[in-house]
Design a protein around this motif. Structure first.
Motif, PDB file in Angstrom:
ATOM      1  N   ILE A 314      99.339 -21.868  29.671  1.00 14.25           N
ATOM      2  CA  ILE A 314      97.938 -21.601  30.005  1.00 14.25           C
ATOM      3  C   ILE A 314      97.845 -20.832  31.321  1.00 14.25           C
ATOM      4  N   ILE A 315      98.607 -21.257  32.331  1.00  9.83           N
ATOM      5  CA  ILE A 315      98.571 -20.572  33.620  1.00  9.83           C
ATOM      6  C   ILE A 315      99.064 -19.138  33.477  1.00  9.83           C
ATOM      7  N   THR A 316     100.158 -18.953  32.742  1.00 13.59           N
ATOM      8  CA  THR A 316     100.693 -17.606  32.523  1.00 13.59           C
ATOM      9  C   THR A 316      99.700 -16.748  31.761  1.00 13.59           C
ATOM     10  N   ALA A 317      99.054 -17.323  30.741  1.00 12.61           N
ATOM     11  CA  ALA A 317      98.053 -16.585  29.977  1.00 12.61           C
ATOM     12  C   ALA A 317      96.914 -16.122  30.884  1.00 12.61           C
ATOM     13  N   CYS A 318      96.483 -16.980  31.802  1.00 15.61           N
ATOM     14  CA  CYS A 318      95.414 -16.597  32.730  1.00 15.61           C
ATOM     15  C   CYS A 318      95.865 -15.472  33.660  1.00 15.61           C
ATOM     16  N   CYS A 319      97.145 -15.462  34.032  1.00 14.47           N
ATOM     17  CA  CYS A 319      97.662 -14.376  34.865  1.00 14.47           C
ATOM     18  C   CYS A 319      97.650 -13.050  34.102  1.00 14.47           C
ATOM     19  N   VAL A 320      98.023 -13.099  32.829  1.00 11.92           N
ATOM     20  CA  VAL A 320      97.953 -11.897  31.987  1.00 11.92           C
ATOM     21  C   VAL A 320      96.512 -11.406  31.914  1.00 11.92           C
ATOM     22  N   LEU A 321      95.583 -12.320  31.671  1.00 15.41           N
ATOM     23  CA  LEU A 321      94.173 -11.943  31.556  1.00 15.41           C
ATOM     24  C   LEU A 321      93.629 -11.437  32.890  1.00 15.41           C
ATOM     25  N   HIS A 322      94.112 -11.975  33.996  1.00 15.57           N
ATOM     26  CA  HIS A 322      93.698 -11.495  35.319  1.00 15.57           C
ATOM     27  C   HIS A 322      93.999 -10.004  35.461  1.00 15.57           C
ATOM     28  N   ASN A 323      95.214  -9.598  35.104  1.00 14.78           N
ATOM     29  CA  ASN A 323      95.577  -8.185  35.214  1.00 14.78           C
ATOM     30  C   ASN A 323      94.754  -7.320  34.269  1.00 14.78           C
ATOM     31  N   ILE A 324      94.494  -7.825  33.066  1.00 17.87           N
ATOM     32  CA  ILE A 324      93.690  -7.067  32.110  1.00 17.87           C
ATOM     33  C   ILE A 324      92.259  -6.922  32.628  1.00 17.87           C
ATOM     34  N   CYS A 325      91.692  -7.989  33.158  1.00 15.76           N
ATOM     35  CA  CYS A 325      90.333  -7.926  33.708  1.00 15.76           C
ATOM     36  C   CYS A 325      90.251  -6.936  34.861  1.00 15.76           C
ATOM     37  N   LYS A 326      91.290  -6.884  35.701  1.00 16.21           N
ATOM     38  CA  LYS A 326      91.290  -5.918  36.794  1.00 16.21           C
ATOM     39  C   LYS A 326      91.362  -4.501  36.248  1.00 16.21           C
ATOM     40  N   LYS A 327      92.123  -4.300  35.187  1.00 22.95           N
ATOM     41  CA  LYS A 327      92.229  -2.968  34.598  1.00 22.95           C
ATOM     42  C   LYS A 327      90.879  -2.519  34.057  1.00 22.95           C
ATOM     43  N   PHE A 328      90.091  -3.442  33.533  1.00 26.59           N
ATOM     44  CA  PHE A 328      88.772  -3.120  32.995  1.00 26.59           C
ATOM     45  C   PHE A 328      87.659  -3.290  34.046  1.00 26.59           C
ATOM     46  N   SER A 329      88.040  -3.548  35.292  1.00 31.04           N
ATOM     47  CA  SER A 329      87.074  -3.695  36.393  1.00 31.04           C
ATOM     48  C   SER A 329      86.021  -4.759  36.080  1.00 31.04           C
ATOM     49  N   VAL A 330      86.451  -5.877  35.519  1.00 32.98           N
ATOM     50  CA  VAL A 330      85.536  -6.965  35.190  1.00 32.98           C
ATOM     51  C   VAL A 330      85.180  -7.716  36.476  1.00 32.98           C
ATOM     52  N   PRO A 331      83.898  -7.835  36.825  1.00 33.91           N
ATOM     53  CA  PRO A 331      83.534  -8.533  38.065  1.00 33.91           C
ATOM     54  C   PRO A 331      83.769 -10.030  37.950  1.00 33.91           C
ATOM     55  N   LEU A 332      83.954 -10.681  39.088  1.00 33.83           N
ATOM     56  CA  LEU A 332      84.063 -12.134  39.086  1.00 33.83           C
ATOM     57  C   LEU A 332      82.731 -12.751  38.672  1.00 33.83           C
ATOM     58  N   PRO A 333      82.760 -13.919  38.042  1.00 33.22           N
ATOM     59  CA  PRO A 333      81.525 -14.538  37.542  1.00 33.22           C
ATOM     60  C   PRO A 333      80.667 -15.163  38.635  1.00 33.22           C
ATOM     61  N   GLY A 334      81.157 -15.210  39.840  1.00 33.03           N
ATOM     62  CA  GLY A 334      80.401 -15.797  40.941  1.00 33.03           C
ATOM     63  C   GLY A 334      81.061 -15.452  42.251  1.00 33.03           C
ATOM     64  N   GLU A 335      80.594 -16.073  43.316  1.00 32.78           N
ATOM     65  CA  GLU A 335      81.156 -15.808  44.638  1.00 32.78           C
ATOM     66  C   GLU A 335      82.588 -16.320  44.711  1.00 32.78           C
ATOM     67  N   LEU A 336      83.447 -15.489  45.261  1.00 32.25           N
ATOM     68  CA  LEU A 336      84.855 -15.848  45.397  1.00 32.25           C
ATOM     69  C   LEU A 336      85.020 -17.010  46.376  1.00 32.25           C
ATOM     70  N   VAL A 337      85.759 -18.029  45.945  1.00 28.50           N
ATOM     71  CA  VAL A 337      86.110 -19.148  46.818  1.00 28.50           C
ATOM     72  C   VAL A 337      87.609 -19.070  47.068  1.00 28.50           C
ATOM     73  N   LEU A 338      87.990 -18.823  48.330  1.00 24.41           N
ATOM     74  CA  LEU A 338      89.397 -18.681  48.648  1.00 24.41           C
ATOM     75  C   LEU A 338      90.132 -20.005  48.460  1.00 24.41           C
ATOM     76  N   GLU A 339      91.333 -19.908  47.940  1.00 27.09           N
ATOM     77  CA  GLU A 339      92.169 -21.094  47.772  1.00 27.09           C
ATOM     78  C   GLU A 339      92.649 -21.567  49.137  1.00 27.09           C
ATOM     79  N   PRO A 340      92.541 -22.861  49.453  1.00 25.03           N
ATOM     80  CA  PRO A 340      93.013 -23.340  50.754  1.00 25.03           C
ATOM     81  C   PRO A 340      94.522 -23.152  50.913  1.00 25.03           C
ATOM     82  N   VAL A 341      94.925 -22.931  52.151  1.00 15.90           N
ATOM     83  CA  VAL A 341      96.340 -22.722  52.453  1.00 15.90           C
ATOM     84  C   VAL A 341      97.058 -24.065  52.467  1.00 15.90           C
ATOM     85  N   HIS A 342      98.183 -24.136  51.786  1.00 15.42           N
ATOM     86  CA  HIS A 342      98.983 -25.365  51.776  1.00 15.42           C
ATOM     87  C   HIS A 342      99.841 -25.416  53.037  1.00 15.42           C
ATOM     88  N   PRO A 343      99.804 -26.528  53.752  1.00 14.12           N
ATOM     89  CA  PRO A 343     100.620 -26.639  54.977  1.00 14.12           C
ATOM     90  C   PRO A 343     102.101 -26.454  54.663  1.00 14.12           C
TER      91      PRO A 343
END
Length: 394
Positions: A314-343
């Motif tokens: 599932i995670i890998t599939a989402c990564c594939v779709l992420h690249n495809i969405c960027k290729k098609f310039s698909v906007p994010l569905p809402g405001e970007l929330v940055l992932e917190p940094v792991h210590p």
């Protein structure tokens, strides 16, 4: 994305070649095309959905979603060893899976619309996730040739001044519920249970490599050293280049990490650390984009320590779709929330003693002095100003 033009031309050629004309499709498809079984093209479910519904339900544009359904359908119809499916049922499986990725669950109104019961919907997510994960070679590619590497490195040099960087290395954590006996193995440095997947991305946020799904308590250095991409670097397949990583990878070969504060010798090292931090923070942006677009990555539920393959797909599939969405310039569905940094674990936890890769530290020091010493800073500032003037520098 590396090899972007060639890959996408090949993908489209494969799609059209695989799909073929209507009269060459399996008989099961023709019989489902009309109530009379006369081979009339069926009306796709996607055609009946308006653009707002498509954006809200699938976090996608119609053009991108149409490409995905056509491409995945072509792959599944071509698989003679796979289960027998007609085009209509495959489309329903794809739409159900993409809705699950986007929403994090499958609403009853969607499964009813797609005429799928809960068992069929779960089966659809498993099957389509495997198909999408198997599409990694088409849509996630690490820069292999010299020109591709230098193209990626040029992008990093423009915004940071650091040369020969071909990727940002980081681990995406996805919350899960582990077995009670295995909770400690999955407890990450932010205090929740997760699986972690190693990603490498470029300066534009395209994912270049995805692998190594592990329990969340695994040391990032161990993940890197056991990865296929590390093996490629150790074979010198990627030339004299680096990936940028955090200080937890300070004893890892081919990873450019910040200078430890106890070893800070001059202002050049401080300038390098500032530039390093600037581009390393981009990994949090990529992770944030993934979790904003694909809400399933907020929590993938129960896992078995001995079988992480279902969540890895599932995670890998989402990564594939992420690249495809960027290729098609698909906007994010809402405001970007940055992932917190792991210590990063303390130095003692990473292992005490002198770094056995001291010769790589010398290479890094030479690079820092050359690029971030007084002469290097002046040259770098001039280059950045030129790119800023040309609208390239962000």
């Amino acid at each position: 994305m590396s090899h972007g033009g060639a890959v996408w031309l090949a993908v489209h050629e494969h799609l059209h070649r695989s799909a073929g004309p209507a009269h060459h499709r399996p008989s099961s498809v023709a019989s489902s095309c009309s109530p009379h079984g006369r081979g009339v093209e069926p009306r796709r479910r996607l055609d009946a959905l308006d653009d707002n519904f498509v954006a809200q339900c699938f976090h996608c544009t119609r053009r991108c979603l149409s490409f995905l359904t056509d491409y995945v359908t072509a792959r599944m119809m071509k698989d003679v060893f796979g289960p027998s499916n007609d085009a209509a049922s495959v489309e329903a499986m794809i739409l159900a899976t993409l809705c699950f990725y986007a929403q994090g669950f499958l609403p009853r109104k969607i499964t009813d619309m797609l005429e799928l019961d809960q068992t069929a919907a779960n089966y659809a997510v498993n099957v389509i996730s495997k198909v999408l994960a198997d599409m990694v070679p088409d849509f996630i590619t690490f820069p292999g040739g010299y020109n591709d590497r230098m193209g990626v490195a040029h992008g990093f040099k423009n915004i940071s001044g650091i040369p020969n960087v071909v990727g940002l290395l980081g681990c995406l954590h996805v919350r899960v519920s582990p077995p009670a006996a295995e909770e400690r193995r999955f407890l990450n440095t932010l205090g929740y249970h997760s699986v972690m997947v190693q990603l490498i991305s470029d300066v534009d946020g395209n994912i270049l490599s995805v692998e190594q799904c592990c329990p969340g308590a695994t040391m990032e250095q161990s993940v890197w050293k056991s990865s296929n991409i590390y093996l490629e670097f150790s074979r010198l397949q990627h030339g004299q280049t680096w990936v940028v990583g955090n200080s937890g990878l300070s004893k890892s070969r081919y990873v450019l990490t910040p200078v430890d504060c106890t070893q800070m010798k001059n202002s050049a090292a401080r300038r390098f650390n500032a530039a390093h931090s600037q581009i390393l923070n981009s990994t949090q942006h990529v992770f944030g984009c993934l979790k904003t677009r694909f809400r399933c990555l907020h929590n993938l539920g129960s896992v078995q320590a001995h079988d992480l393959e279902p969540v890895a797909r599932i995670i890998t599939a989402c990564c594939v779709l992420h690249n495809i969405c960027k290729k098609f310039s698909v906007p994010l569905p809402g405001e970007l929330v940055l992932e917190p940094v792991h210590p990063v674990p303390e130095a003692g936890e990473r292992g005490a003693g002198k770094n056995p890769l001291y010769y790589m530290e010398e290479t890094r020091e030479d690079m820092i002095e050359m690029c971030f010493g007084n002469a290097g800073v002046q040259d770098g500032q001039g280059e950045k100003e030129r790119h800023k003037h040309n609208g390239v520098h962000k």
